[in-house]
Design a protein around this motif. Structure first.
Motif, short mmCIF file in Angstrom:
data_model
loop_
_atom_site.label_atom_id
_atom_site.label_comp_id
_atom_site.label_asym_id
_atom_site.label_seq_id
_atom_site.Cartn_x
_atom_site.Cartn_y
_atom_site.Cartn_z
N PRO A 119 0.82 -1.21 0.00
CA PRO A 119 0.00 0.00 0.00
C PRO A 119 0.86 1.26 0.00
O PRO A 119 1.94 1.29 0.58
CB PRO A 119 -0.77 -0.12 1.33
N TYR A 120 0.36 2.28 -0.67
CA TYR A 120 1.00 3.60 -0.71
C TYR A 120 -0.07 4.65 -0.51
O TYR A 120 -1.19 4.49 -0.98
CB TYR A 120 1.68 3.85 -2.07
N LYS A 121 0.27 5.74 0.14
CA LYS A 121 -0.67 6.85 0.34
C LYS A 121 -0.68 7.79 -0.86
O LYS A 121 -1.65 8.50 -1.08
CB LYS A 121 -0.30 7.65 1.60
N SER A 122 0.44 7.81 -1.63
CA SER A 122 0.50 8.76 -2.74
C SER A 122 1.10 8.12 -3.99
O SER A 122 1.91 7.20 -3.91
CB SER A 122 1.35 9.98 -2.36
N LEU A 123 0.71 8.67 -5.14
CA LEU A 123 1.29 8.24 -6.41
C LEU A 123 2.74 8.69 -6.51
O LEU A 123 3.56 8.03 -7.15
CB LEU A 123 0.49 8.81 -7.58
N SER A 124 3.06 9.81 -5.88
CA SER A 124 4.45 10.30 -5.93
C SER A 124 5.39 9.32 -5.26
O SER A 124 6.52 9.11 -5.72
CB SER A 124 4.55 11.67 -5.26
N GLY A 125 4.95 8.69 -4.18
CA GLY A 125 5.77 7.68 -3.51
C GLY A 125 6.04 6.49 -4.42
O GLY A 125 7.15 5.95 -4.45
N ILE A 126 5.05 6.09 -5.17
CA ILE A 126 5.21 4.97 -6.11
C ILE A 126 6.14 5.38 -7.25
O ILE A 126 7.04 4.63 -7.63
CB ILE A 126 3.85 4.49 -6.65
N ALA A 127 5.94 6.58 -7.79
CA ALA A 127 6.79 7.06 -8.89
C ALA A 127 8.24 7.13 -8.43
O ALA A 127 9.15 6.77 -9.18
CB ALA A 127 6.30 8.43 -9.37
N GLY A 132 13.46 6.10 -8.78
CA GLY A 132 14.59 6.48 -7.95
C GLY A 132 14.79 7.98 -7.86
O GLY A 132 15.76 8.45 -7.28
N THR A 133 13.88 8.76 -8.45
CA THR A 133 13.97 10.22 -8.39
C THR A 133 12.61 10.79 -7.99
O THR A 133 11.59 10.09 -8.04
CB THR A 133 14.37 10.82 -9.75
N ARG A 134 12.59 12.07 -7.63
CA ARG A 134 11.34 12.71 -7.23
C ARG A 134 10.49 13.05 -8.46
O ARG A 134 10.98 13.67 -9.39
CB ARG A 134 11.63 13.97 -6.43
#
Length: 150
Positions: A119-127, A132-134
């Motif tokens: 589970p992830y709270k945000s798509l940015s965390g998955i991306a 490997g970058t923001r």
């Protein structure tokens, strides 16, 4: 004498209506441009709106209760709340992104997202995990055009 209720027929017709027709109904019923989400999202929101207009919406006490719950979640920031509600794809939606020859599938859940069983709270965390970058997750998965801002 029985009266004929046209609403069930209107709801059933949504399933077979061409997408341009769904978008036209959206413009008519919501008086705004349709969001860039999938067909299933348009159908479900249109079905709700048709019933809301025909039979009435939520009771005022239910609306107040939902607003109180929303305030608990976001500190009463209505702008954040309405943006989140309008932007978030419906639970069950699958987002697919190819990155460096590998296909990544993310599933939208009621409280966030899952990717590779986690589970992830945000798509940015998955991306970030994928690249490997923001990254802005909405841009990475094609839900938002970073040049237009929406």
């Amino acid at each position: 004498m029985t009266t004929h209720d046209p609403i069930p027929a209107r709801l059933a017709a949504l399933k077979t209506a061409p997408t341009p027709e769904l978008k036209a109904q959206w413009r008519e019923l919501f008086e705004s441009e349709p969001p860039p989400f999938n067909r299933r999202y348009l159908e479900s929101r249109l079905a709700y709106r048709i019933q809301e207009l025909a039979y009435g919406g939520l009771k005022p006490e239910t609306v107040r209760r939902l607003e109180r719950l929303g305030e608990e979640l976001d500190g009463g920031d209505r702008t954040k709340r309405s943006a989140r509600a309008d932007m978030m794809p419906i639970a069950g939606t699958r987002l697919i992104r190819e990155w460096r020859g590998c296909e990544h599938i993310v599933t939208v859940t009621a409280d966030g997202f899952t990717w590779q069983g986690r589970p992830y709270k945000s798509l940015s965390g998955i991306a970030r995990a994928i690249t490997g970058t923001r990254w802005n997750g909405w841009v990475f998965f094609g839900l938002k055009n970073h040049r237009r801002g929406g």
